[in-house]
Scaffold this motif. Structure first.
Motif, PDB file in Angstrom:
ATOM      1  N   ILE A   1       0.853  -1.192   0.000  1.00 40.15           N
ATOM      2  CA  ILE A   1       0.000   0.000   0.000  1.00 40.15           C
ATOM      3  C   ILE A   1       0.884   1.235   0.000  1.00 40.15           C
ATOM      4  CG2 ILE A   1      -1.692   1.320   1.319  1.00 40.15           C
ATOM      5  CD1 ILE A   1      -2.879  -1.309   2.258  1.00 40.15           C
ATOM      6  N   VAL A   2       0.681   2.077  -1.022  1.00 34.63           N
ATOM      7  CA  VAL A   2       1.475   3.283  -1.214  1.00 34.63           C
ATOM      8  C   VAL A   2       0.586   4.495  -0.991  1.00 34.63           C
ATOM      9  CG1 VAL A   2       2.860   4.604  -2.870  1.00 34.63           C
ATOM     10  CG2 VAL A   2       2.933   2.089  -2.903  1.00 34.63           C
ATOM     11  N   GLY A   3       1.065   5.445  -0.209  1.00 37.19           N
ATOM     12  CA  GLY A   3       0.359   6.706  -0.022  1.00 37.19           C
ATOM     13  C   GLY A   3       0.939   7.752  -0.952  1.00 37.19           C
ATOM     14  N   LEU A   4       0.088   8.382  -1.736  1.00 39.18           N
ATOM     15  CA  LEU A   4       0.490   9.456  -2.649  1.00 39.18           C
ATOM     16  C   LEU A   4      -0.097  10.755  -2.128  1.00 39.18           C
ATOM     17  CD1 LEU A   4       1.699  10.432  -5.404  1.00 39.18           C
ATOM     18  CD2 LEU A   4      -0.555   9.946  -6.396  1.00 39.18           C
ATOM     19  N   THR A   5       0.771  11.728  -1.859  1.00 43.73           N
ATOM     20  CA  THR A   5       0.298  12.966  -1.265  1.00 43.73           C
ATOM     21  C   THR A   5       1.002  14.159  -1.869  1.00 43.73           C
ATOM     22  OG1 THR A   5      -0.246  14.004   0.868  1.00 43.73           O
ATOM     23  CG2 THR A   5       1.946  12.991   0.677  1.00 43.73           C
ATOM     24  N   GLY A   6       0.516  15.323  -1.538  1.00 44.70           N
ATOM     25  CA  GLY A   6       1.104  16.575  -1.990  1.00 44.70           C
ATOM     26  C   GLY A   6       0.165  17.693  -1.621  1.00 44.70           C
ATOM     27  N   GLY A   7       0.706  18.873  -1.450  1.00 42.31           N
ATOM     28  CA  GLY A   7      -0.117  20.019  -1.104  1.00 42.31           C
ATOM     29  C   GLY A   7      -1.073  20.370  -2.223  1.00 42.31           C
ATOM     30  N   ILE A   8      -2.069  21.160  -1.888  1.00 43.44           N
ATOM     31  CA  ILE A   8      -3.044  21.596  -2.877  1.00 43.44           C
ATOM     32  C   ILE A   8      -2.313  22.262  -4.049  1.00 43.44           C
ATOM     33  CG2 ILE A   8      -3.452  23.788  -1.658  1.00 43.44           C
ATOM     34  CD1 ILE A   8      -6.377  23.578  -2.660  1.00 43.44           C
ATOM     35  N   GLY A   9      -2.685  21.868  -5.262  1.00 44.26           N
ATOM     36  CA  GLY A   9      -2.082  22.439  -6.453  1.00 44.26           C
ATOM     37  C   GLY A   9      -0.741  21.850  -6.845  1.00 44.26           C
ATOM     38  N   SER A  10      -0.274  20.849  -6.105  1.00 40.40           N
ATOM     39  CA  SER A  10       1.032  20.242  -6.437  1.00 40.40           C
ATOM     40  C   SER A  10       0.953  19.364  -7.670  1.00 40.40           C
ATOM     41  CB  SER A  10       1.563  19.422  -5.255  1.00 40.40           C
ATOM     42  OG  SER A  10       0.695  18.330  -4.988  1.00 40.40           O
ATOM     43  N   GLY A  11      -0.225  18.850  -7.961  1.00 32.42           N
ATOM     44  CA  GLY A  11      -0.400  17.964  -9.112  1.00 32.42           C
ATOM     45  C   GLY A  11      -0.452  16.502  -8.746  1.00 32.42           C
ATOM     46  N   LYS A  12      -0.869  16.193  -7.526  1.00 30.59           N
ATOM     47  CA  LYS A  12      -0.919  14.780  -7.129  1.00 30.59           C
ATOM     48  C   LYS A  12      -1.925  14.000  -7.974  1.00 30.59           C
ATOM     49  CE  LYS A  12      -3.721  15.689  -3.050  1.00 30.59           C
ATOM     50  NZ  LYS A  12      -3.698  17.126  -3.287  1.00 30.59           N
TER      51      LYS A  12
END
Length: 197
Positions: free
Chosen positions: A3-14
Motif C-alpha cells: 500500500i502506497v500513499g500518494l500525497t502533496g499540497g493543494i495544487g502540487s499535481g498529485k
C-alpha cells in the motif's frame, strides 16, 4: 499487496501523478472524491458533520461545500474535528477497496498523510511537490477562487520542506514529460519493493 500513499499540497499535481500511475495499470483510490461521496451518502458521517457544523452544512442539493470551507479553512481546530469525522470513514472504505484489487501495489491518493501523522499506515509514501506560486496559480485557475482563499488552504498544510523529511519518495511536478519519466522510474522501484511482500 503493498500500500502506497500518494500525497502533496493543494495544487502540487498529485492527481496528475495519480493518473500517470493509473495509465501504468496501478489501481488508485482518490480519497478526496471518495470522501465527498461518503459525506453525501453515509448517514453516520452526515450526522456527525451536522453536529459539528450545524444544519447549514447540508442544503437541498446536498453538501454545502462553501459553508463548510468558510468555516474550517480559517479555523485549524475545526478543520481537525472535521478530518476526525471523515478520515476514519475514508480509511475503512479504502481498505475494503484495496482488498478487492489484483495488483502488486495500490495507491491511495490523499492530501494529508503527514499532517495527520498517518505515514505509518502505508508501506511507503510518495510526495508530489511544486513551488508555492505555481500551486497558487494552478488552484486559482482550476477552482476560480481568489489568491487568499488558496493561501489560507496552503497555510493549513505542512510545508513541502517538512514533508520531504518524512516521505520515502518525491516527484517534482513542473514539466509533464519529466514528471512522467519520474513516475515510470518510481513504478519500477515500487514493483521491485512489492515483490518482497
Amino acid at each position: 499487496m503493498m500500500i502506497v500513499g500518494l500525497t502533496g499540497g493543494i495544487g502540487s499535481g498529485k492527481s496528475t501523478v495519480a493518473k500517470m500511475f493509473k495509465e501504468l495499470g496501478i489501481p488508485v483510490y482518490d480519497s478526496d472524491m471518495e470522501a465527498k461521496k461518503l459525506m453525501e451518502t453515509s448517514t453516520e458521517v452526515k450526522a456527525a458533520i451536522m453536529d459539528l457544523l450545524g444544519k447549514k452544512a447540508y442544503g437541498k442539493d446536498g453538501l454545502n461545500r462553501s459553508h463548510i470551507a468558510d468555516k474550517v479553512f480559517k479555523d485549524p481546530e475545526l478543520l481537525q474535528k472535521l478530518n476526525n469525522i471523515v478520515h476514519p470513514a475514508v480509511r475503512k472504505h479504502f481498505l475494503e477497496w484495496a482488498n478487492r484489487q489484483k495488483s502488486h501495489y495500490v495507491i491511495q491518493e490523499t492530501a494529508l498523510i503527514f499532517e495527520n501523522n498517518a505515514q505509518d499506515k502505508y508501506d511507503c509514501t510518495i510526495l508530489v511537490t511544486a513551488p508555492v506560486e505555481t500551486r497558487i496559480k494552478r488552484v486559482m485557475d482550476r477552482d476560480k477562487v481568489e489568491k487568499q482563499a488558496v493561501v489560507d488552504r496552503i497555510n493549513n498544510q505542512l510545508k513541502d520542506k517538512q514533508k520531504l523529511d518524512l516521505t520515502d519518495f518525491s516527484i517534482e511536478n513542473l514539466e509533464l514529460g519529466k514528471t512522467k519519466r519520474k513516475v515510470k522510474e518510481l513504478h519500477l522501484k515500487l514493483l521491485a519493493l512489492a515483490s518482497k511482500f
